[in-house]
Design a protein around this motif. Structure first.
Motif, mmCIF file in Angstrom:
data_model
loop_
_atom_site.group_PDB
_atom_site.id
_atom_site.type_symbol
_atom_site.label_atom_id
_atom_site.label_comp_id
_atom_site.label_asym_id
_atom_site.label_seq_id
_atom_site.Cartn_x
_atom_site.Cartn_y
_atom_site.Cartn_z
ATOM 1 N N ALA A 98 12.845 45.835 83.989
ATOM 2 C CA ALA A 98 13.413 45.952 82.650
ATOM 3 C C ALA A 98 14.557 46.966 82.612
ATOM 4 O O ALA A 98 15.590 46.728 81.979
ATOM 5 C CB ALA A 98 12.320 46.357 81.657
ATOM 6 N N VAL A 99 14.390 48.091 83.303
ATOM 7 C CA VAL A 99 15.430 49.126 83.304
ATOM 8 C C VAL A 99 16.735 48.594 83.880
ATOM 9 O O VAL A 99 17.825 48.881 83.368
ATOM 10 C CB VAL A 99 14.947 50.361 84.093
ATOM 11 C CG1 VAL A 99 16.111 51.311 84.370
ATOM 12 C CG2 VAL A 99 13.860 51.090 83.331
ATOM 13 N N HIS A 100 16.643 47.797 84.956
ATOM 14 C CA HIS A 100 17.851 47.356 85.655
ATOM 15 C C HIS A 100 18.436 46.058 85.107
ATOM 16 O O HIS A 100 19.614 45.764 85.376
ATOM 17 C CB HIS A 100 17.553 47.183 87.147
ATOM 18 C CG HIS A 100 17.337 48.479 87.866
ATOM 19 N ND1 HIS A 100 18.361 49.282 88.300
ATOM 20 C CD2 HIS A 100 16.194 49.135 88.218
ATOM 21 C CE1 HIS A 100 17.876 50.361 88.895
ATOM 22 N NE2 HIS A 100 16.564 50.291 88.861
ATOM 23 N N THR A 101 17.661 45.280 84.386
ATOM 24 C CA THR A 101 18.165 44.000 83.895
ATOM 25 C C THR A 101 18.238 43.924 82.373
ATOM 26 O O THR A 101 19.127 43.260 81.838
ATOM 27 C CB THR A 101 17.292 42.840 84.406
ATOM 28 O OG1 THR A 101 15.929 43.024 83.957
ATOM 29 C CG2 THR A 101 17.320 42.792 85.931
ATOM 30 N N PRO A 120 17.630 46.934 79.704
ATOM 31 C CA PRO A 120 17.174 48.287 79.336
ATOM 32 C C PRO A 120 16.538 48.379 77.955
ATOM 33 O O PRO A 120 15.644 49.200 77.748
ATOM 34 C CB PRO A 120 18.464 49.117 79.398
ATOM 35 C CG PRO A 120 19.348 48.373 80.342
ATOM 36 C CD PRO A 120 19.036 46.917 80.125
ATOM 37 N N VAL A 121 16.973 47.534 77.018
ATOM 38 C CA VAL A 121 16.407 47.597 75.675
ATOM 39 C C VAL A 121 14.941 47.181 75.662
ATOM 40 O O VAL A 121 14.209 47.491 74.717
ATOM 41 C CB VAL A 121 17.204 46.711 74.697
ATOM 42 C CG1 VAL A 121 18.613 47.251 74.522
ATOM 43 C CG2 VAL A 121 17.252 45.272 75.183
ATOM 44 N N SER A 155 8.149 46.429 78.019
ATOM 45 C CA SER A 155 7.815 45.685 79.231
ATOM 46 C C SER A 155 6.361 45.887 79.649
ATOM 47 O O SER A 155 5.681 44.929 80.033
ATOM 48 C CB SER A 155 8.750 46.101 80.372
ATOM 49 O OG SER A 155 8.648 47.500 80.623
ATOM 50 N N ASP A 205 12.557 51.561 93.099
ATOM 51 C CA ASP A 205 12.291 52.305 91.865
ATOM 52 C C ASP A 205 10.908 51.969 91.309
ATOM 53 O O ASP A 205 10.192 52.854 90.823
ATOM 54 C CB ASP A 205 13.359 51.998 90.815
ATOM 55 C CG ASP A 205 14.703 52.615 91.153
ATOM 56 O OD1 ASP A 205 14.754 53.450 92.083
ATOM 57 O OD2 ASP A 205 15.700 52.277 90.487
ATOM 58 N N GLU A 251 12.733 48.082 77.975
ATOM 59 C CA GLU A 251 11.914 48.977 78.794
ATOM 60 C C GLU A 251 10.647 49.402 78.074
ATOM 61 O O GLU A 251 9.547 49.400 78.644
ATOM 62 C CB GLU A 251 12.717 50.216 79.186
ATOM 63 C CG GLU A 251 11.898 51.217 79.991
ATOM 64 C CD GLU A 251 12.574 52.564 80.094
ATOM 65 O OE1 GLU A 251 11.923 53.509 80.604
ATOM 66 O OE2 GLU A 251 13.728 52.691 79.653
ATOM 67 N N ARG A 297 8.477 47.755 84.730
ATOM 68 C CA ARG A 297 9.371 48.744 84.109
ATOM 69 C C ARG A 297 10.702 48.803 84.838
ATOM 70 O O ARG A 297 11.771 48.845 84.209
ATOM 71 C CB ARG A 297 8.709 50.112 84.119
ATOM 72 C CG ARG A 297 9.599 51.234 83.589
ATOM 73 C CD ARG A 297 8.984 52.594 83.793
ATOM 74 N NE ARG A 297 9.903 53.639 83.403
ATOM 75 C CZ ARG A 297 10.867 54.131 84.192
ATOM 76 N NH1 ARG A 297 11.019 53.637 85.410
ATOM 77 N NH2 ARG A 297 11.663 55.090 83.766
ATOM 78 N N SER A 298 10.677 48.806 86.167
ATOM 79 C CA SER A 298 11.914 48.868 86.938
ATOM 80 C C SER A 298 12.782 47.635 86.687
ATOM 81 O O SER A 298 14.012 47.743 86.539
ATOM 82 C CB SER A 298 11.593 48.989 88.431
ATOM 83 O OG SER A 298 12.763 49.041 89.208
#
Length: 298
Positions: A262-265, A267-268, A273, A10, A270, A259-260
């Motif tokens: 942050a999205v997967h671990t 999300p808040v 990041s 991602d 993102e 970003r990826s």
């Protein structure tokens, strides 16, 4: 392990189209010394144009594979039609003036293009589905990914190599490098600096429009897409170093992976990041990772 692979794929996918857009931004700055605030608007125009071209190709009963050609033609059309008008009519009269004035001019251009896109395409979202389904799905371990994403990564590599080759292995590219290093010396040696400016600005606009065209199948093309793109693109070139092509590649990869992750671990986080990464890099490298060495003034 599967989550790590997903984060990597991602992040690289996100970095691929972002690199194409940021490459155009850093090229324009490297040659024209302009922080082009309107760069995100050219991305949006490219996305809208791609949606229109793909739709028109569909009504003409072309095969779905021709939608890729339609997206490329959309980016070329934006560069050919918009770049000369903007460079000659809006930017050229302000060359040599204060940098802040040029930033204000490009910001005014950004506002104009935002309204122009609404007048031409309206405010309803556009969806480009045909190209996204062309490459099927790719199995990586236990996960399935859209093949279009991997194609996008390959296109980013090709674009990066092509720009590097054009700058370092062609006569016109050597002229561009000469202008980047010293506009005055290049002009005294007979280089047509205005022509180089036009070429660099046109290529920069093409790359922005190409990035928009390639991401049109992945997003909902609607008013406001330009704002987020220009912010993230600036973050990329600031991290990598303004005017540095290798810096644009490394900066895009760092931003994409951050970003990826942050999205997967988380999300808040993102939205923050990218700025956290940028702040950390600037703490240790205020000029960016690959800032060009400046000549010492006596």
């Amino acid at each position: 392990m599967n989550q790590l692979v997903t984060i990597l794929i991602d992040g690289i996918t996100y970095a691929s189209w972002l690199f194409i857009v940021a490459l155009g931004l850093t090229l324009v700055f490297g040659v024209l010394k302009i922080l082009n605030i309107a760069h995100g608007s050219f991305y949006a125009v490219g996305a809208y144009a791609a949606a229109s071209f793909v739709g028109w190709f569909g009504t003409m009963q072309f095969a779905p594979s021709w939608s890729l050609v339609a997206m490329l033609l959309a980016a070329v059309a934006v560069a050919v039609l918009v770049a000369p008008l903007c460079e000659r009519a809006l930017l050229r009269p302000f060359y040599g003036r204060d940098e802040v004035l040029l930033v204000l001019v490009t910001y005014a251009l950004f506002l104009i293009l935002e309204d122009v896109t609404k007048l031409v395409w309206g405010v309803n979202p556009y969806y480009v589905t045909d190209p996204y389904a062309l490459f099927g799905n790719v199995e990586v371990g236990a996960q399935s990914y859209v093949g279009y994403d991997f194609m996008l990564v390959a296109v980013a590599v090709v674009v990066g190599v092509a720009v590097w080759w054009g700058l370092n292995r062609t006569r016109q590219g050597k002229l561009v490098l000469a202008v980047i290093h010293s506009e005055e010396v290049a002009s005294s040696m007979g280089v047509n600096v205005s022509k180089v400016y036009m070429l660099a600005f046109g290529v920069g606009i093409f790359l922005a429009a190409l990035g928009g065209a390639l991401t049109a199948p992945m997003i909902s093309v609607q008013p406001g897409v330009s704002v987020g793109v220009i912010i993230v693109s600036f973050a990329v070139v600031i991290i990598g170093g303004l005017g540095s092509i290798p810096g644009a590649a490394i900066g895009a990869l760092i931003v994409g992976l951050a970003r990826s992750l942050a999205v997967h671990t988380a999300p808040v986080a993102e939205l923050f990041s990218v700025y956290i990464v940028m702040a950390v890099v600037l703490m240790f490298r205020p000029q960016g990772l690959f800032q060009r060495i400046q000549a010492r003034k006596i």
